[in-house]
Motif scaffolding. Sequence first.
Motif, PDB file in Angstrom:
ATOM      1  N   LYS A  14       0.828  -1.202   0.000  1.00 53.14           N
ATOM      2  CA  LYS A  14       0.000   0.000   0.000  1.00 53.14           C
ATOM      3  C   LYS A  14       0.860   1.248   0.000  1.00 53.14           C
ATOM      4  CE  LYS A  14      -4.432  -1.335   1.841  1.00 53.14           C
ATOM      5  NZ  LYS A  14      -5.430  -1.074   2.844  1.00 53.14           N
ATOM      6  N   SER A  15       1.894   1.306   0.776  1.00 52.23           N
ATOM      7  CA  SER A  15       2.732   2.495   0.821  1.00 52.23           C
ATOM      8  C   SER A  15       3.491   2.660  -0.486  1.00 52.23           C
ATOM      9  CB  SER A  15       3.689   2.447   2.012  1.00 52.23           C
ATOM     10  OG  SER A  15       4.572   1.362   1.881  1.00 52.23           O
ATOM     11  N   GLN A  16       3.912   1.561  -1.108  1.00 51.26           N
ATOM     12  CA  GLN A  16       4.581   1.666  -2.409  1.00 51.26           C
ATOM     13  C   GLN A  16       3.585   2.126  -3.468  1.00 51.26           C
ATOM     14  OE1 GLN A  16       6.253  -2.208  -3.037  1.00 51.26           O
ATOM     15  NE2 GLN A  16       8.239  -1.635  -2.164  1.00 51.26           N
ATOM     16  N   SER A  17       2.370   1.660  -3.404  1.00 55.69           N
ATOM     17  CA  SER A  17       1.327   2.052  -4.359  1.00 55.69           C
ATOM     18  C   SER A  17       1.015   3.540  -4.215  1.00 55.69           C
ATOM     19  CB  SER A  17       0.077   1.221  -4.121  1.00 55.69           C
ATOM     20  OG  SER A  17      -0.978   1.667  -4.947  1.00 55.69           O
ATOM     21  N   ASN A  18       0.901   4.007  -2.974  1.00 57.43           N
ATOM     22  CA  ASN A  18       0.645   5.438  -2.731  1.00 57.43           C
ATOM     23  C   ASN A  18       1.799   6.287  -3.231  1.00 57.43           C
ATOM     24  OD1 ASN A  18      -1.841   5.008  -1.606  1.00 57.43           O
ATOM     25  ND2 ASN A  18      -1.127   5.082   0.517  1.00 57.43           N
ATOM     26  N   ALA A  19       3.003   5.843  -3.007  1.00 60.42           N
ATOM     27  CA  ALA A  19       4.175   6.594  -3.456  1.00 60.42           C
ATOM     28  C   ALA A  19       4.196   6.672  -4.976  1.00 60.42           C
ATOM     29  CB  ALA A  19       5.454   5.944  -2.929  1.00 60.42           C
ATOM     30  N   GLN A  20       3.884   5.569  -5.643  1.00 60.38           N
ATOM     31  CA  GLN A  20       3.871   5.575  -7.106  1.00 60.38           C
ATOM     32  C   GLN A  20       2.751   6.476  -7.633  1.00 60.38           C
ATOM     33  OE1 GLN A  20       3.699   1.439  -8.314  1.00 60.38           O
ATOM     34  NE2 GLN A  20       5.810   1.592  -9.085  1.00 60.38           N
ATOM     35  N   ASP A  21       1.579   6.431  -7.002  1.00 64.56           N
ATOM     36  CA  ASP A  21       0.474   7.308  -7.414  1.00 64.56           C
ATOM     37  C   ASP A  21       0.873   8.770  -7.265  1.00 64.56           C
ATOM     38  OD1 ASP A  21      -1.096   5.138  -8.004  1.00 64.56           O
ATOM     39  OD2 ASP A  21      -2.293   5.248  -6.153  1.00 64.56           O
ATOM     40  N   HIS A  22       1.536   9.076  -6.168  1.00 68.62           N
ATOM     41  CA  HIS A  22       1.987  10.452  -5.931  1.00 68.62           C
ATOM     42  C   HIS A  22       3.005  10.870  -6.987  1.00 68.62           C
ATOM     43  CE1 HIS A  22       3.052  14.085  -3.846  1.00 68.62           C
ATOM     44  NE2 HIS A  22       4.337  13.718  -3.870  1.00 68.62           N
ATOM     45  N   ILE A  23       3.929  10.016  -7.306  1.00 66.69           N
ATOM     46  CA  ILE A  23       4.948  10.318  -8.319  1.00 66.69           C
ATOM     47  C   ILE A  23       4.297  10.535  -9.678  1.00 66.69           C
ATOM     48  CG2 ILE A  23       6.890   9.317  -9.613  1.00 66.69           C
ATOM     49  CD1 ILE A  23       7.743   7.976  -6.942  1.00 66.69           C
ATOM     50  N   ILE A  24       3.347   9.675 -10.022  1.00 66.18           N
ATOM     51  CA  ILE A  24       2.662   9.797 -11.313  1.00 66.18           C
ATOM     52  C   ILE A  24       1.845  11.081 -11.382  1.00 66.18           C
ATOM     53  CG2 ILE A  24       0.847   8.795 -12.763  1.00 66.18           C
ATOM     54  CD1 ILE A  24       1.892   6.019 -11.860  1.00 66.18           C
ATOM     55  N   SER A  25       1.105  11.400 -10.321  1.00 61.20           N
ATOM     56  CA  SER A  25       0.285  12.617 -10.330  1.00 61.20           C
ATOM     57  C   SER A  25       1.167  13.864 -10.364  1.00 61.20           C
ATOM     58  CB  SER A  25      -0.673  12.646  -9.148  1.00 61.20           C
ATOM     59  OG  SER A  25       0.022  12.726  -7.939  1.00 61.20           O
ATOM     60  N   GLU A  26       2.297  13.821  -9.673  1.00 57.85           N
ATOM     61  CA  GLU A  26       3.225  14.957  -9.686  1.00 57.85           C
ATOM     62  C   GLU A  26       3.831  15.120 -11.079  1.00 57.85           C
ATOM     63  OE1 GLU A  26       5.282  18.266  -8.406  1.00 57.85           O
ATOM     64  OE2 GLU A  26       3.581  17.215  -7.492  1.00 57.85           O
ATOM     65  N   ARG A  27       4.159  14.030 -11.722  1.00 58.84           N
ATOM     66  CA  ARG A  27       4.708  14.079 -13.085  1.00 58.84           C
ATOM     67  C   ARG A  27       3.674  14.672 -14.042  1.00 58.84           C
ATOM     68  NH1 ARG A  27       6.549   8.598 -14.511  1.00 58.84           N
ATOM     69  NH2 ARG A  27       8.331   9.149 -13.216  1.00 58.84           N
ATOM     70  N   LYS A  28       2.406  14.266 -13.919  1.00 57.39           N
ATOM     71  CA  LYS A  28       1.340  14.799 -14.770  1.00 57.39           C
ATOM     72  C   LYS A  28       1.162  16.304 -14.534  1.00 57.39           C
ATOM     73  CE  LYS A  28      -1.442  10.635 -15.349  1.00 57.39           C
ATOM     74  NZ  LYS A  28      -2.717   9.993 -15.053  1.00 57.39           N
ATOM     75  N   ARG A  30       3.457  18.443 -13.508  1.00 55.63           N
ATOM     76  CA  ARG A  30       4.591  19.145 -14.115  1.00 55.63           C
ATOM     77  C   ARG A  30       4.464  19.194 -15.636  1.00 55.63           C
ATOM     78  NH1 ARG A  30       7.666  16.076 -10.364  1.00 55.63           N
ATOM     79  NH2 ARG A  30       8.363  14.756 -12.084  1.00 55.63           N
ATOM     80  N   GLU A  31       3.994  18.097 -16.233  1.00 52.84           N
ATOM     81  CA  GLU A  31       3.809  18.065 -17.684  1.00 52.84           C
ATOM     82  C   GLU A  31       2.750  19.087 -18.113  1.00 52.84           C
ATOM     83  OE1 GLU A  31       2.862  14.039 -18.733  1.00 52.84           O
ATOM     84  OE2 GLU A  31       4.927  13.336 -18.402  1.00 52.84           O
ATOM     85  N   LYS A  32       1.655  19.154 -17.370  1.00 50.60           N
ATOM     86  CA  LYS A  32       0.594  20.111 -17.670  1.00 50.60           C
ATOM     87  C   LYS A  32       1.113  21.544 -17.532  1.00 50.60           C
ATOM     88  CE  LYS A  32      -3.701  19.373 -16.231  1.00 50.60           C
ATOM     89  NZ  LYS A  32      -4.892  19.330 -15.344  1.00 50.60           N
ATOM     90  N   LEU A  33       1.890  21.799 -16.496  1.00 50.18           N
ATOM     91  CA  LEU A  33       2.481  23.120 -16.274  1.00 50.18           C
ATOM     92  C   LEU A  33       3.417  23.480 -17.427  1.00 50.18           C
ATOM     93  CD1 LEU A  33       2.420  25.346 -14.128  1.00 50.18           C
ATOM     94  CD2 LEU A  33       4.336  24.232 -13.012  1.00 50.18           C
ATOM     95  N   THR A  34       4.220  22.533 -17.854  1.00 49.30           N
ATOM     96  CA  THR A  34       5.137  22.768 -18.973  1.00 49.30           C
ATOM     97  C   THR A  34       4.359  23.056 -20.252  1.00 49.30           C
ATOM     98  OG1 THR A  34       6.820  21.359 -17.963  1.00 49.30           O
ATOM     99  CG2 THR A  34       7.023  21.761 -20.322  1.00 49.30           C
ATOM    100  N   GLN A  35       3.289  22.292 -20.495  1.00 48.75           N
ATOM    101  CA  GLN A  35       2.468  22.528 -21.682  1.00 48.75           C
ATOM    102  C   GLN A  35       1.865  23.929 -21.658  1.00 48.75           C
ATOM    103  OE1 GLN A  35      -0.394  19.361 -21.542  1.00 48.75           O
ATOM    104  NE2 GLN A  35       0.998  17.854 -22.489  1.00 48.75           N
ATOM    105  N   ARG A  36       1.436  24.362 -20.511  1.00 53.78           N
ATOM    106  CA  ARG A  36       0.830  25.699 -20.400  1.00 53.78           C
ATOM    107  C   ARG A  36       1.873  26.794 -20.590  1.00 53.78           C
ATOM    108  NH1 ARG A  36      -3.945  24.487 -16.239  1.00 53.78           N
ATOM    109  NH2 ARG A  36      -5.141  23.252 -17.707  1.00 53.78           N
ATOM    110  N   PHE A  37       3.086  26.580 -20.130  1.00 51.58           N
ATOM    111  CA  PHE A  37       4.154  27.542 -20.372  1.00 51.58           C
ATOM    112  C   PHE A  37       4.478  27.611 -21.865  1.00 51.58           C
ATOM    113  CE2 PHE A  37       5.204  27.777 -15.852  1.00 51.58           C
ATOM    114  CZ  PHE A  37       5.564  29.102 -15.746  1.00 51.58           C
ATOM    115  N   VAL A  38       4.494  26.463 -22.533  1.00 52.59           N
ATOM    116  CA  VAL A  38       4.742  26.438 -23.981  1.00 52.59           C
ATOM    117  C   VAL A  38       3.631  27.193 -24.701  1.00 52.59           C
ATOM    118  CG1 VAL A  38       4.852  24.928 -26.006  1.00 52.59           C
ATOM    119  CG2 VAL A  38       6.129  24.334 -23.950  1.00 52.59           C
TER     120      VAL A  38
END
Length: 171
Positions: A14-28, A30-38
Amino acid sequence: MNGKRTKRAQPLYKSQSNAQDHIISERKRREKLTQRFVALSAVVPGLKRMDKASVLGDAQKHIKYLEEKVGEFEEQKRERRLESMVLAKKSKLILDDNNQSSSSSCCEDDSSTLDLPEIEVKFSDKDVFIKILCEKQKGHVAKIMAEVEKWNFSITNSSVLPFGPTLDITI
């Protein structure tokens, strides 16, 4: 047991799953922020640097420039709104025997005349505002309205206010 509760450890998956979900959501995020800056950098003219701080700074300057331009255009619009004003003092509306009319500053002896001592005309795009202050006479308003309609104007509003021996006519 001494009455204190001990915290149970969560299962490892469960803790590994939560950590991966957090990493994935944070990556998304950042990607959205980068797209908006572009996207922002694409609409801001004259960008020399593409780093995020420069894009934001130049975007801010461009927005201020656009706000100034909007203010200038609004000022020009206000000035143009009443771009033309005509004042005529002591003009005459001359009616011949066939009730044909023409405007003149002098009068002919054979025709009936209608004194229009003060006429104010304002133009704004397709709108015309006419204000007439004249002597109160029977049929005066009807003759003036007929004359205005001959000019192919569509009268949207008019008011006639009698004041002593005069009429204040607004069309």
